[in-house]
Design an enzyme around this catalytic site. Structure first.
Site, mmCIF file in Angstrom:
data_model
loop_
_atom_site.group_PDB
_atom_site.id
_atom_site.type_symbol
_atom_site.label_atom_id
_atom_site.label_comp_id
_atom_site.label_asym_id
_atom_site.label_seq_id
_atom_site.Cartn_x
_atom_site.Cartn_y
_atom_site.Cartn_z
ATOM 1 N N ASP A 102 43.684 27.055 -147.638
ATOM 2 C CA ASP A 102 44.799 28.002 -147.763
ATOM 3 C C ASP A 102 45.511 27.724 -149.080
ATOM 4 O O ASP A 102 46.365 26.845 -149.173
ATOM 5 C CB ASP A 102 45.775 27.851 -146.591
ATOM 6 C CG ASP A 102 46.859 28.927 -146.598
ATOM 7 O OD1 ASP A 102 47.069 29.562 -147.648
ATOM 8 O OD2 ASP A 102 47.509 29.125 -145.556
ATOM 9 N N HIS B 125 49.251 36.807 -142.288
ATOM 10 C CA HIS B 125 48.800 35.826 -143.279
ATOM 11 C C HIS B 125 47.303 35.989 -143.525
ATOM 12 O O HIS B 125 46.600 36.678 -142.769
ATOM 13 C CB HIS B 125 49.114 34.411 -142.778
ATOM 14 C CG HIS B 125 49.001 33.356 -143.832
ATOM 15 N ND1 HIS B 125 49.497 33.497 -145.110
ATOM 16 C CD2 HIS B 125 48.428 32.116 -143.803
ATOM 17 C CE1 HIS B 125 49.254 32.399 -145.806
ATOM 18 N NE2 HIS B 125 48.607 31.555 -145.036
ATOM 19 N N CYS C 296 50.134 36.390 -149.908
ATOM 20 C CA CYS C 296 49.053 35.604 -149.320
ATOM 21 C C CYS C 296 47.717 36.341 -149.386
ATOM 22 O O CYS C 296 46.672 35.717 -149.588
ATOM 23 C CB CYS C 296 49.388 35.222 -147.884
ATOM 24 S SG CYS C 296 49.701 36.630 -146.787
#
Length: 659
Positions: free
Chosen positions: A280, A265, A223
């Site tokens: 995202d 994250h 991520c």
């Protein structure tokens, strides 16, 4: 892109004389630095120096800039600031054998908001960036979008391939992009369709940093890599973008869990049309299967410019300002708030109740309701099985009553179909059951949905006599009727945990009658208990099998109930026929049994046992007569459809009790 003003070039003579000239002219400049062995011009970092301090400036790591580096200067002057600041000079230092990237990026860089000294640090979010909380249901996006406007761009961007470095990739992507929004969209689409989530790297204790060049080579990252790549590409494209670290309710999340320690994250915020927006690309690219721990590319539009009031459900940033909410939420609120998965909103859901992910039963029962913006099909699983619940569809949503079979903790998953052919998980609850009601035992064959709804009407069943999903009967008998559209055939079967098991027996406790455009189902229960009355339909002109539509839950507490099966009917039993007596499919031995039926389109009718007994047509249109069951094991009702023929057809069959 052509740079404003003039350009000059200095080679092999070093930087000193040139910098002296700059100082003498009292100019201010941006310095962009890039190592000679870097293929990625996006690695150039802006450095701000007053020109008077640049007289002795040299390239870091080198004693001089001779022979190895080129210096290009671009000067520009605007009417507003020439008299105060003079000409602005931008200097790029780059390998001699590389194409100057500042030529392409200079005008784009002007769009980056800078402070009074010209620095390009993105501004922090403020009041005008904040959206009201909770969600006002107006849009899933933080700005007005018509996704159809991106169809051509999305197709183009998803097909762009990496030819060399990051700059060339961004340049190719921007060929079809004509605004900051389109630039961001093109970058988003490319990353979501080409970069795979690296599960092994994500599971390492010390999360490694992925360089953009490495990501382009392997096309895999975690991520942090997704967010870093997205930010870098946006900056190359001239769009302000930042990486936002924080906590997330992603892979491995358990409802009700708390968050502490290291952030797990990272995502991005982009500055578009005067306001910050959230994206995202990690979650936009696909998902990880919880059973196999394998990543699958599955594009998810939800995480592109998501409305902050929805984004906060599974993203909690390290800095509350990046929630872009008014008022911002606390970490405790984030932990306790219900987690609606992205598919909840993708499939048109609006709200759910209860709004907490952990529910305690009340008298052994939990009720969940969902509101949707359009009729939607739902299903549920309790501990991985479609059991112990009553799910009824509503015009805009559903209602689910769950009865956990045992005391303890249970996992409840709710799925929705939406406009696709696939059911997707939209909600997940943890049920805490302190009391299990053993009297509420539902048949294992009770499928979803229970009761008629918009879906049964869509399938050709209209105006049901019983609109509620549960039917109570004191004597073990009931009659259900509904309208049936022309060309639709109906089939019904009865299922109970201790009831009939064979397919024939499942239908023999139901006798189906057709009266004009309505179908009536006469039901007799074999014993007390709970049964599922399942309804199937099929269009007569179409091939294939009958399709399940819905079922009723039949409940009877009378322990004396012990009804036999109905007589067996054959294909020649007409849809408009009606049986008044005998309704029991098992006849007593050595008895005279009366018969009364309404039969359409027949010339003669008779009952055949040991002997043959004709039926006569009365004034009301019923065929009547009687038959002796002496000396026989089976009794048949037969009809002659054409008076000119001698062939009789079987329409009903009865069994005779043994003596």
């Amino acid at each position: 892109m052509r740079p404003p003003g003039k350009s000059s070039q200095q080679r092999d003579t070093g930087c000193g004389n040139f910098m002296q000239q700059v100082t003498e002219r009292s100019l201010e400049s941006w310095i962009f630095m890039r190592k000679r062995d870097s293929e990625d011009s996006s690695a150039m970092e802006p450095l701000q120096y007053p020109v008077r301090n640049l007289q002795s400036w040299t390239v870091p790591g080198h004693h001089s800039a001779r022979c190895s580096w080129d210096v290009r200067a671009y000067a520009s002057c605007t009417k507003a600031d020439c008299h105060t600041l003079g000409t602005q000079l931008t200097v790029e230092v780059h390998p001699r054998d590389a194409m100057p990237q500042l030529l392409k990026k200079f005008s784009l860089a002007k769009r980056l908001q800078g402070d009074k000294n010209g620095n390009t640090r993105p501004r922090q979010p403020g009041g005008k960036d904040a959206h009201a909380y909770p969600w006002d249901r107006s849009s899933l996006k933080s700005m007005a979008l018509d996704l159809r406007q991106f169809e051509k761009l999305d197709t183009y961007a998803s097909q762009v391939t990496v030819k060399s470095g990051l700059d060339a990739l961004v340049s190719d992507l921007l060929q079809e992009a004509h605004s900051d929004l389109e630039r961001v969209r093109a970058i988003w689409i490319w990353i979501c369709h080409h970069i795979e989530y690296d599960i092994e790297a994500a599971q390492e204790k010390d999360r490694q940093a992925f360089k953009p060049t490495t990501i382009l080579q392997t096309q895999k990252t975690n991520c942090d890599g997704y967010a870093g790549l997205f930010e870098r590409m946006c900056r190359i494209a001239g769009v302000q973008c930042v990486t936002v670290p924080g906590y997330s309710k992603g892979f491995g999340y358990q409802p009700g869990q708390s968050f502490s320690g290291e952030f797990d994250h990272a995502w991005n915020a982009v500055f578009l049309e005067g306001r910050w927006h959230l994206v995202d690309s990690t979650w936009g690219s696909g998902l990880v299967d919880s059973t196999t721990s394998k990543f699958t590319f599955l594009y998810n539009e939800f995480y592109f410019l998501t409305h902050p009031a929805l984004f906060i459900e599974d993203h909690f940033p390290d800095n509350k300002n990046w929630q872009l909410l008014k008022p911002p939420q606390s970490l405790r609120q984030f932990e306790n708030n219900m987690y609606h998965k992205s598919e909840f909103y993708n499939k048109g859901m609006l709200s759910a109740h209860p709004q907490t992910s952990i529910i305690k039963t009340a008298n052994g029962k939990v009720t969940v309701t969902i509101e949707s913006c359009a009729p939607t099909l739902f299903m549920f699983m309790l501990n991985g099985k479609q059991e112990h619940g009553l799910l009824s569809l509503r015009k805009n949503g559903m209602k689910l009553d769950v009865y956990p079979p045992t005391v303890g903790t249970h996992k409840l998953q709710i799925f929705a179909k939406g406009n696709s052919e696939i059911y997707s998980s939209v909600l997940e609850y943890t049920l805490k059951c302190h009391y299990a009601d053993i009297d509420v035992r539902l048949p294992a064959e009770l499928h979803q949905p229970v009761g008629p709804s918009w879906f049964s009407e869509q399938m050709g069943i209209t105006k049901p006599s019983h609109t509620e999903p549960v039917i109570y009967t004191s004597d073990g008998r009931c009659s259900v009727s509904f309208g049936v559209e022309e060309g639709v055939s109906v089939l019904a079967s009865l299922h109970g945990d201790d009831g009939p098991v064979t397919e024939e027996a499942q239908r023999r406790y139901i006798f189906q009658l057709q009266r004009e455009k309505r179908t009536e189902l006469k039901v007799q229960l074999p014993h007390a208990g709970k049964f599922a009355l399942k309804i199937f339909v099929k269009k007569r002109q179409e091939p294939g099998n009958y399709v399940f539509v819905f079922n009723y839950l039949l409940c009877c507490t009378n322990s004396k109930v012990n009804w036999p099966v109905f007589p067996e009917s054959f294909g020649n039993w007409g849809q408009d026929n009606e049986l008044l007596e005998p309704l029991s499919g098992v006849l007593p031995a050595n008895h005279d049994v009366p018969f009364k039926l309404k039969l359409h389109g027949v010339a003669k009718a008779l009952v055949k046992g040991q002997d043959t007994w004709p039926l006569t047509l009365n004034r009301e249109g019923y065929w009547e007569g009687s038959c002796s069951t002496a000396g026989c094991q089976e009794v048949y009702v037969m009809v002659l459809e054409n008076a000119n023929h001698n062939f009789y057809s079987y329409i009903l069959k009865y069994k005779v009790n043994a003596q």
